[in-house]
Design an enzyme around this catalytic site. Structure first.
Site, mmCIF file in Angstrom:
data_model
loop_
_atom_site.group_PDB
_atom_site.id
_atom_site.type_symbol
_atom_site.label_atom_id
_atom_site.label_comp_id
_atom_site.label_asym_id
_atom_site.label_seq_id
_atom_site.Cartn_x
_atom_site.Cartn_y
_atom_site.Cartn_z
ATOM 1 N N GLN A 51 41.082 37.864 26.915
ATOM 2 C CA GLN A 51 39.760 38.396 26.708
ATOM 3 C C GLN A 51 39.379 38.583 25.358
ATOM 4 O O GLN A 51 38.226 38.783 24.896
ATOM 5 C CB GLN A 51 39.797 39.612 27.575
ATOM 6 C CG GLN A 51 39.906 39.459 29.183
ATOM 7 C CD GLN A 51 39.647 40.676 30.115
ATOM 8 O OE1 GLN A 51 40.506 41.380 30.321
ATOM 9 N NE2 GLN A 51 38.287 40.916 30.306
ATOM 10 N N HIS A 130 44.712 42.127 38.580
ATOM 11 C CA HIS A 130 43.526 41.665 38.218
ATOM 12 C C HIS A 130 43.776 41.183 36.745
ATOM 13 O O HIS A 130 43.708 39.982 36.250
ATOM 14 C CB HIS A 130 42.531 42.781 37.956
ATOM 15 C CG HIS A 130 41.315 42.260 37.278
ATOM 16 N ND1 HIS A 130 40.060 42.446 37.815
ATOM 17 C CD2 HIS A 130 41.092 42.018 35.951
ATOM 18 C CE1 HIS A 130 38.817 42.075 36.806
ATOM 19 N NE2 HIS A 130 39.669 41.674 35.873
HETATM 20 NI NI NI Z 1 38.980 41.219 33.709
#
Ligand code: NI
Length: 154
Positions: A51, A130
């Site tokens: 990310q 997640h």
């Molecule tokens: Ni995420």
């Protein structure tokens, strides 16, 4: 510490499989610090290295019980099911319901190179699943059975 740019859905890097960390060096320690800072500023409960554009198996999580740093994390046990309502810092303004295990046990290395186990239930179980999915290029939107509007959340 520095806040890093969070990659958003549509960026190919979020779909790649991450490589394991082979040695703990200053780059990794800086990455861990920056990820924790970036997660905090963004009001997230978890953040995975892809990310912030780094294809390494590194995750930070804080569901309110303190910061967890997970290097090369692996799920070693899971049980039960729960339906979670999830969002993701890489998928702005969207939420979805996902079926997740109720309880997971994850083994990971800490920044000193020591292995430890985290037992997660409820929100922590969701966050672990997640974030670990991110390391294999999987986003919660791939698994969501239903998406919710912002009004349904608040
Ligand atoms: Ni995420």
């Amino acid at each position: 510490m520095a806040v890093r740019n969070i990659r958003k859905i549509g960026d190919d890097i979020l779909r790649k499989k991450c490589r394991p960390i082979e040695k703990i060096d200053d780059n990794l320690l800086t990455l861990l610090d920056d990820m924790a800072e970036t997660m905090k500023i963004a009001n997230g409960v978890g953040l995975a290295a892809p990310q912030v554009g780094v294809l390494k198996r590194v995750v930070v999580i804080d569901v309110g019980d303190g910061l967890l740093e997970l290097i090369n994390p692996e799920i070693v046990n899971l049980s039960g099911t729960q339906i979670s309502c999830e969002g993701c810092l890489s998928v702005p303004d969207k939420y979805g319901e996902v079926v997740r295990p109720e309880k997971v046990v994850v083994r990971a290395m800490d920044r000193n190179g020591e292995y430890y186990e985290v037992v997660g239930q409820e929100l922590l179980a969701v966050a672990l699943c997640h974030e670990l999915d991110h390391l294999d290029g999987v986003l919660y939107v791939d698994k969501a059975q239903r998406f919710l509007s912002k009004d349904e959340i608040e």
